[in-house]
Design a protein around this motif. Structure first.
Motif, short mmCIF file in Angstrom:
data_model
loop_
_atom_site.label_atom_id
_atom_site.label_comp_id
_atom_site.label_asym_id
_atom_site.label_seq_id
_atom_site.Cartn_x
_atom_site.Cartn_y
_atom_site.Cartn_z
N VAL A 7 0.87 -1.17 0.00
CA VAL A 7 0.00 0.00 0.00
C VAL A 7 0.90 1.22 0.00
O VAL A 7 1.72 1.39 0.91
CB VAL A 7 -0.90 0.02 1.27
CG1 VAL A 7 -1.73 1.27 1.30
CG2 VAL A 7 -1.76 -1.23 1.33
N LYS A 8 0.78 2.08 -1.03
CA LYS A 8 1.58 3.30 -1.07
C LYS A 8 1.04 4.24 0.00
O LYS A 8 -0.13 4.61 0.00
CB LYS A 8 1.51 3.95 -2.44
CG LYS A 8 2.39 5.19 -2.54
CD LYS A 8 2.57 5.59 -3.98
CE LYS A 8 3.33 6.87 -4.14
NZ LYS A 8 4.58 6.99 -3.45
N ALA A 9 1.90 4.61 0.94
CA ALA A 9 1.49 5.43 2.08
C ALA A 9 1.50 6.91 1.74
O ALA A 9 2.37 7.39 1.02
CB ALA A 9 2.42 5.16 3.26
N ASP A 10 0.53 7.64 2.29
CA ASP A 10 0.52 9.10 2.25
C ASP A 10 1.38 9.57 3.40
O ASP A 10 1.07 9.33 4.57
CB ASP A 10 -0.92 9.60 2.40
CG ASP A 10 -1.01 11.12 2.50
OD1 ASP A 10 0.04 11.81 2.48
OD2 ASP A 10 -2.14 11.61 2.62
N LEU A 11 2.48 10.22 3.11
CA LEU A 11 3.45 10.60 4.13
C LEU A 11 3.31 12.05 4.57
O LEU A 11 4.22 12.62 5.15
CB LEU A 11 4.86 10.34 3.61
CG LEU A 11 5.15 8.90 3.19
CD1 LEU A 11 6.56 8.76 2.65
CD2 LEU A 11 4.92 7.94 4.34
N THR A 12 2.12 12.66 4.36
CA THR A 12 1.96 14.06 4.73
C THR A 12 1.94 14.26 6.24
O THR A 12 2.30 15.34 6.71
CB THR A 12 0.69 14.66 4.12
OG1 THR A 12 -0.43 13.87 4.51
CG2 THR A 12 0.79 14.72 2.61
N LEU A 13 1.53 13.29 7.01
CA LEU A 13 1.54 13.40 8.46
C LEU A 13 2.54 12.37 8.98
O LEU A 13 2.27 11.18 9.00
CB LEU A 13 0.15 13.14 9.04
CG LEU A 13 -0.03 13.41 10.53
CD1 LEU A 13 0.23 14.88 10.85
CD2 LEU A 13 -1.43 13.05 10.97
N LEU A 14 3.71 12.85 9.37
CA LEU A 14 4.79 11.94 9.73
C LEU A 14 5.64 12.56 10.83
O LEU A 14 5.68 13.78 10.99
CB LEU A 14 5.65 11.69 8.48
CG LEU A 14 6.50 10.44 8.44
CD1 LEU A 14 5.66 9.18 8.50
CD2 LEU A 14 7.33 10.42 7.16
N GLY A 15 6.30 11.74 11.60
CA GLY A 15 7.26 12.21 12.59
C GLY A 15 6.66 13.12 13.64
O GLY A 15 5.58 12.86 14.16
N LYS A 16 7.37 14.21 13.96
CA LYS A 16 6.95 15.12 15.03
C LYS A 16 5.58 15.75 14.74
O LYS A 16 4.80 15.97 15.67
CB LYS A 16 8.00 16.20 15.24
CG LYS A 16 9.28 15.69 15.87
CD LYS A 16 10.22 16.85 16.20
CE LYS A 16 11.58 16.41 16.66
NZ LYS A 16 11.65 15.53 17.77
N ASP A 17 5.29 16.04 13.46
CA ASP A 17 3.98 16.61 13.13
C ASP A 17 2.86 15.65 13.49
O ASP A 17 1.82 16.06 14.02
CB ASP A 17 3.91 16.96 11.64
CG ASP A 17 4.78 18.14 11.26
OD1 ASP A 17 5.13 18.94 12.15
OD2 ASP A 17 5.13 18.25 10.06
N HIS A 18 3.07 14.38 13.22
CA HIS A 18 2.08 13.35 13.56
C HIS A 18 1.89 13.29 15.08
O HIS A 18 0.76 13.31 15.58
CB HIS A 18 2.53 12.00 13.00
CG HIS A 18 1.50 10.91 13.13
ND1 HIS A 18 1.64 9.72 12.49
CD2 HIS A 18 0.34 10.82 13.82
CE1 HIS A 18 0.60 8.94 12.77
NE2 HIS A 18 -0.19 9.59 13.59
N ILE A 19 3.00 13.26 15.79
CA ILE A 19 2.95 13.15 17.25
C ILE A 19 2.24 14.35 17.86
O ILE A 19 1.33 14.20 18.70
CB ILE A 19 4.37 13.00 17.82
CG1 ILE A 19 4.96 11.65 17.39
CG2 ILE A 19 4.37 13.13 19.35
CD1 ILE A 19 6.46 11.56 17.55
N HIS A 20 2.61 15.56 17.44
CA HIS A 20 2.00 16.77 18.01
C HIS A 20 0.51 16.86 17.69
O HIS A 20 -0.29 17.21 18.57
CB HIS A 20 2.73 18.02 17.54
CG HIS A 20 4.12 18.13 18.08
ND1 HIS A 20 4.42 18.06 19.42
CD2 HIS A 20 5.30 18.29 17.45
CE1 HIS A 20 5.72 18.17 19.60
NE2 HIS A 20 6.29 18.30 18.41
N VAL A 29 -6.85 13.80 15.28
CA VAL A 29 -5.97 13.87 14.11
C VAL A 29 -4.80 12.94 14.39
O VAL A 29 -4.15 13.05 15.43
CB VAL A 29 -5.45 15.31 13.88
CG1 VAL A 29 -4.46 15.34 12.72
CG2 VAL A 29 -6.60 16.28 13.65
N GLY A 30 -4.59 11.99 13.52
CA GLY A 30 -3.43 11.12 13.65
C GLY A 30 -3.71 9.71 14.11
O GLY A 30 -2.90 8.83 13.88
#
Length: 144
Positions: A7-20, A29-30
């Protein structure tokens, strides 16, 4: 390579942005990322003693939460896995719920059954395993 179920992942929400975003909205959200559930895992750094939080896809096995130390098929284990291996008393956040859990790596005997559970949620784990000779761990997080 095992690309049949990739499955090709949408990487727009990743890392610190995802966590916050997850923390600020109690998972509104997340929590769902690319259609699959995620949790926040907080470990204590094995060298620094600092708290580290990571967003991870998870599956359930009864009362236990399952996460996979894949790092997309990297040749080395992720830092969060090394941290919880050193100190298995960790915290997770699932939506607004914060839980103290104890982490352990799935045994060789139980891993095939648990691998099926996690790949049913995120089939890409099979591709990640094909990218490395490292045996990717499944981690069982049991409520403390």
């Amino acid at each position: 390579m095992a690309e049949g179920n990739y499955v090709k992942a949408d990487l727009t929400l990743l890392g610190k942005d995802h966590i916050h975003a997850y923390q600020d909205t109690d998972g509104e959200v997340g929590y769902l990322w690319n259609g699959v559930p995620t949790l926040l895992l907080t470990t204590v750094g094995r060298r620094t003693g600092a708290r580290r939080t990571t967003a991870l896809i998870f599956a359930r096995d009864g009362d236990d939460y399952l996460v996979v130390a894949s790092t997309g098929g990297s040749p080395r284990d992720p830092d969060w896995y090394l941290n919880l291996s050193a100190n298995p008393a960790v915290e997770i956040q699932v939506r607004a719920q914060h839980l103290q859990v104890v982490a352990r790596t799935a045994s060789d005997d139980e891993k095939p059954r648990l691998w099926k559970i996690v790949t049913d949620v995120w089939p890409n784990y099979d591709l990640y395993q094909s990218r490395t000779t490292r045996r990717i761990p499944v981690v069982v997080l049991s409520p403390a």
